[in-house]
Design a protein around this motif. Sequence first.
Motif, PDB file in Angstrom:
ATOM      1  N   LEU A 124      33.303  -6.280  -7.227  1.00 25.71           N
ATOM      2  CA  LEU A 124      33.892  -5.815  -5.978  1.00 25.71           C
ATOM      3  C   LEU A 124      34.933  -6.791  -5.438  1.00 25.71           C
ATOM      4  CD1 LEU A 124      30.681  -4.519  -4.187  1.00 25.71           C
ATOM      5  CD2 LEU A 124      32.228  -3.282  -5.705  1.00 25.71           C
ATOM      6  N   VAL A 125      34.726  -8.065  -5.684  1.00 32.73           N
ATOM      7  CA  VAL A 125      35.637  -9.116  -5.217  1.00 32.73           C
ATOM      8  C   VAL A 125      35.676 -10.182  -6.303  1.00 32.73           C
ATOM      9  CG1 VAL A 125      35.974 -10.958  -3.500  1.00 32.73           C
ATOM     10  CG2 VAL A 125      35.089  -8.734  -2.769  1.00 32.73           C
ATOM     11  N   GLY A 126      36.875 -10.648  -6.638  1.00 30.50           N
ATOM     12  CA  GLY A 126      36.957 -11.777  -7.555  1.00 30.50           C
ATOM     13  C   GLY A 126      38.057 -11.659  -8.579  1.00 30.50           C
ATOM     14  N   ASP A 127      38.368 -12.781  -9.189  1.00 29.49           N
ATOM     15  CA  ASP A 127      39.378 -12.902 -10.233  1.00 29.49           C
ATOM     16  C   ASP A 127      38.657 -13.011 -11.578  1.00 29.49           C
ATOM     17  OD1 ASP A 127      41.288 -13.689 -12.080  1.00 29.49           O
ATOM     18  OD2 ASP A 127      41.967 -15.423 -10.928  1.00 29.49           O
ATOM     19  N   PRO A 128      38.804 -12.027 -12.459  1.00 31.41           N
ATOM     20  CA  PRO A 128      38.092 -12.074 -13.735  1.00 31.41           C
ATOM     21  C   PRO A 128      38.315 -13.357 -14.537  1.00 31.41           C
ATOM     22  CG  PRO A 128      39.060  -9.914 -13.411  1.00 31.41           C
ATOM     23  CD  PRO A 128      39.587 -10.803 -12.310  1.00 31.41           C
ATOM     24  N   GLN A 129      39.413 -14.057 -14.296  1.00 36.10           N
ATOM     25  CA  GLN A 129      39.706 -15.277 -15.055  1.00 36.10           C
ATOM     26  C   GLN A 129      39.103 -16.540 -14.435  1.00 36.10           C
ATOM     27  OE1 GLN A 129      40.860 -14.847 -18.092  1.00 36.10           O
ATOM     28  NE2 GLN A 129      40.787 -12.699 -17.462  1.00 36.10           N
ATOM     29  N   GLN A 130      38.524 -16.429 -13.229  1.00 41.68           N
ATOM     30  CA  GLN A 130      37.966 -17.625 -12.606  1.00 41.68           C
ATOM     31  C   GLN A 130      36.737 -18.104 -13.371  1.00 41.68           C
ATOM     32  OE1 GLN A 130      36.747 -15.386  -8.860  1.00 41.68           O
ATOM     33  NE2 GLN A 130      35.297 -17.077  -8.732  1.00 41.68           N
ATOM     34  N   SER A 131      36.478 -19.396 -13.298  1.00 36.67           N
ATOM     35  CA  SER A 131      35.320 -19.995 -13.954  1.00 36.67           C
ATOM     36  C   SER A 131      34.093 -19.841 -13.077  1.00 36.67           C
ATOM     37  CB  SER A 131      35.567 -21.476 -14.215  1.00 36.67           C
ATOM     38  OG  SER A 131      36.614 -21.626 -15.137  1.00 36.67           O
ATOM     39  N   ILE A 132      32.975 -19.584 -13.732  1.00 33.56           N
ATOM     40  CA  ILE A 132      31.703 -19.444 -13.024  1.00 33.56           C
ATOM     41  C   ILE A 132      30.730 -20.488 -13.572  1.00 33.56           C
ATOM     42  CG2 ILE A 132      29.752 -17.919 -12.511  1.00 33.56           C
ATOM     43  CD1 ILE A 132      32.404 -16.938 -11.293  1.00 33.56           C
ATOM     44  N   ALA A 133      30.306 -21.394 -12.697  1.00 35.17           N
ATOM     45  CA  ALA A 133      29.310 -22.395 -13.066  1.00 35.17           C
ATOM     46  C   ALA A 133      28.000 -22.160 -12.321  1.00 35.17           C
ATOM     47  CB  ALA A 133      29.824 -23.801 -12.770  1.00 35.17           C
ATOM     48  N   ARG A 134      28.103 -21.580 -11.103  1.00 31.40           N
ATOM     49  CA  ARG A 134      26.916 -21.356 -10.273  1.00 31.40           C
ATOM     50  C   ARG A 134      26.965 -19.956  -9.679  1.00 31.40           C
ATOM     51  NH1 ARG A 134      24.288 -26.275  -8.452  1.00 31.40           N
ATOM     52  NH2 ARG A 134      23.520 -25.087  -6.687  1.00 31.40           N
ATOM     53  N   ALA A 135      25.811 -19.292  -9.708  1.00 32.81           N
ATOM     54  CA  ALA A 135      25.707 -17.949  -9.149  1.00 32.81           C
ATOM     55  C   ALA A 135      24.407 -17.846  -8.371  1.00 32.81           C
ATOM     56  CB  ALA A 135      25.746 -16.896 -10.249  1.00 32.81           C
ATOM     57  N   MET A 136      24.377 -16.914  -7.455  1.00 37.07           N
ATOM     58  CA  MET A 136      23.137 -16.640  -6.737  1.00 37.07           C
ATOM     59  C   MET A 136      22.925 -15.137  -6.655  1.00 37.07           C
ATOM     60  SD  MET A 136      24.167 -17.715  -2.810  1.00 37.07           S
ATOM     61  CE  MET A 136      22.740 -17.063  -2.009  1.00 37.07           C
ATOM     62  N   LEU A 137      21.682 -14.739  -6.414  1.00 38.47           N
ATOM     63  CA  LEU A 137      21.296 -13.333  -6.313  1.00 38.47           C
ATOM     64  C   LEU A 137      20.802 -13.053  -4.904  1.00 38.47           C
ATOM     65  CD1 LEU A 137      19.058 -13.167  -9.504  1.00 38.47           C
ATOM     66  CD2 LEU A 137      21.464 -12.570  -9.345  1.00 38.47           C
ATOM     67  N   CYS A 138      21.079 -11.835  -4.410  1.00 41.02           N
ATOM     68  CA  CYS A 138      20.559 -11.433  -3.107  1.00 41.02           C
ATOM     69  C   CYS A 138      20.509  -9.906  -3.037  1.00 41.02           C
ATOM     70  CB  CYS A 138      21.399 -12.002  -1.971  1.00 41.02           C
ATOM     71  SG  CYS A 138      23.073 -11.355  -1.892  1.00 41.02           S
ATOM     72  N   ILE A 139      19.889  -9.405  -2.008  1.00 38.12           N
ATOM     73  CA  ILE A 139      19.815  -7.961  -1.787  1.00 38.12           C
ATOM     74  C   ILE A 139      21.048  -7.476  -1.030  1.00 38.12           C
ATOM     75  CG2 ILE A 139      18.501  -6.072  -0.723  1.00 38.12           C
ATOM     76  CD1 ILE A 139      17.089  -7.307  -3.129  1.00 38.12           C
TER      77      ILE A 139
ATOM     78  N   GLU B 162      25.422 -19.786   2.651  1.00 36.67           N
ATOM     79  CA  GLU B 162      24.627 -20.465   1.625  1.00 36.67           C
ATOM     80  C   GLU B 162      25.405 -20.576   0.319  1.00 36.67           C
ATOM     81  OE1 GLU B 162      20.356 -20.114  -0.770  1.00 36.67           O
ATOM     82  OE2 GLU B 162      20.774 -18.733   0.883  1.00 36.67           O
ATOM     83  N   ALA B 163      26.100 -19.511  -0.072  1.00 34.80           N
ATOM     84  CA  ALA B 163      26.889 -19.545  -1.314  1.00 34.80           C
ATOM     85  C   ALA B 163      27.952 -20.637  -1.242  1.00 34.80           C
ATOM     86  CB  ALA B 163      27.537 -18.181  -1.561  1.00 34.80           C
ATOM     87  N   ARG B 164      28.619 -20.754  -0.109  1.00 35.17           N
ATOM     88  CA  ARG B 164      29.627 -21.821   0.052  1.00 35.17           C
ATOM     89  C   ARG B 164      28.961 -23.190   0.012  1.00 35.17           C
ATOM     90  NH1 ARG B 164      31.798 -18.500   3.514  1.00 35.17           N
ATOM     91  NH2 ARG B 164      30.910 -19.470   5.370  1.00 35.17           N
ATOM     92  N   ARG B 165      27.873 -23.338   0.752  1.00 32.10           N
ATOM     93  CA  ARG B 165      27.165 -24.626   0.822  1.00 32.10           C
ATOM     94  C   ARG B 165      26.670 -25.061  -0.561  1.00 32.10           C
ATOM     95  NH1 ARG B 165      24.075 -23.085   4.572  1.00 32.10           N
ATOM     96  NH2 ARG B 165      22.245 -22.550   3.345  1.00 32.10           N
ATOM     97  N   GLU B 166      26.192 -24.096  -1.352  1.00 29.76           N
ATOM     98  CA  GLU B 166      25.654 -24.405  -2.683  1.00 29.76           C
ATOM     99  C   GLU B 166      26.731 -24.382  -3.777  1.00 29.76           C
ATOM    100  OE1 GLU B 166      22.621 -25.516  -3.226  1.00 29.76           O
ATOM    101  OE2 GLU B 166      22.163 -25.322  -1.076  1.00 29.76           O
ATOM    102  N   LYS B 167      27.972 -24.159  -3.371  1.00 26.56           N
ATOM    103  CA  LYS B 167      29.119 -24.151  -4.291  1.00 26.56           C
ATOM    104  C   LYS B 167      28.992 -23.104  -5.398  1.00 26.56           C
ATOM    105  CE  LYS B 167      30.337 -28.995  -3.427  1.00 26.56           C
ATOM    106  NZ  LYS B 167      29.792 -29.030  -2.129  1.00 26.56           N
ATOM    107  N   CYS B 168      28.519 -21.908  -5.006  1.00 19.04           N
ATOM    108  CA  CYS B 168      28.409 -20.786  -5.942  1.00 19.04           C
ATOM    109  C   CYS B 168      29.757 -20.075  -6.027  1.00 19.04           C
ATOM    110  CB  CYS B 168      27.345 -19.802  -5.477  1.00 19.04           C
ATOM    111  SG  CYS B 168      25.680 -20.474  -5.533  1.00 19.04           S
TER     112      CYS B 168
END
Length: 151
Positions: A29-44, A53-59
């Motif tokens: 829904l949001v994002g650049d397919p070429q960006q690197s992903i090192a951290r992710a989180m799950l939520c409802i 929290e995502a910003r604080r945890e650098k997700c």
Amino acid sequence: METLARVVEILEQIAPTAMAESWDNVGLLVGDPQQSIARAMLCIDYTQAVADEARREKCELVIVYHPLIFKPLKRVTAGSVVFDSIKSGIAIYSPHTALDVAEGGTNDVLADIVGLVDRRPMRLPDAQAQQATLVTFVPKDHLAAVARAIF
């Protein structure tokens, strides 16, 4: 570290978005397919608290069950969670009804919890259209051969 495009490929293998309900808004829904992903989180649900929290945890990615964007947006302005996620570089992916019907997905987990053993869908999901229109011009004497090859 993977690209967002690669993570989306993996999520598609788990819960193909083509199997989502036609009214649903699933996938990236949001994002650049070429960006690197090192951290992710799950939520409802993607709320301001989740965004913080995502910003604080650098997700770089939040996989959110319910779509953050459901109806067409008329504005994306500062202070909204959509604006803030874009500004912060946080990608948002929602599997919603695709995960519900996936093998081992939400419905299977819930059925296991209540002990259902003989189970089947009440109806098959309406797969999102994966069709294209093909227009071609063929000499009359080749029509049958082309029709056989296509159909």
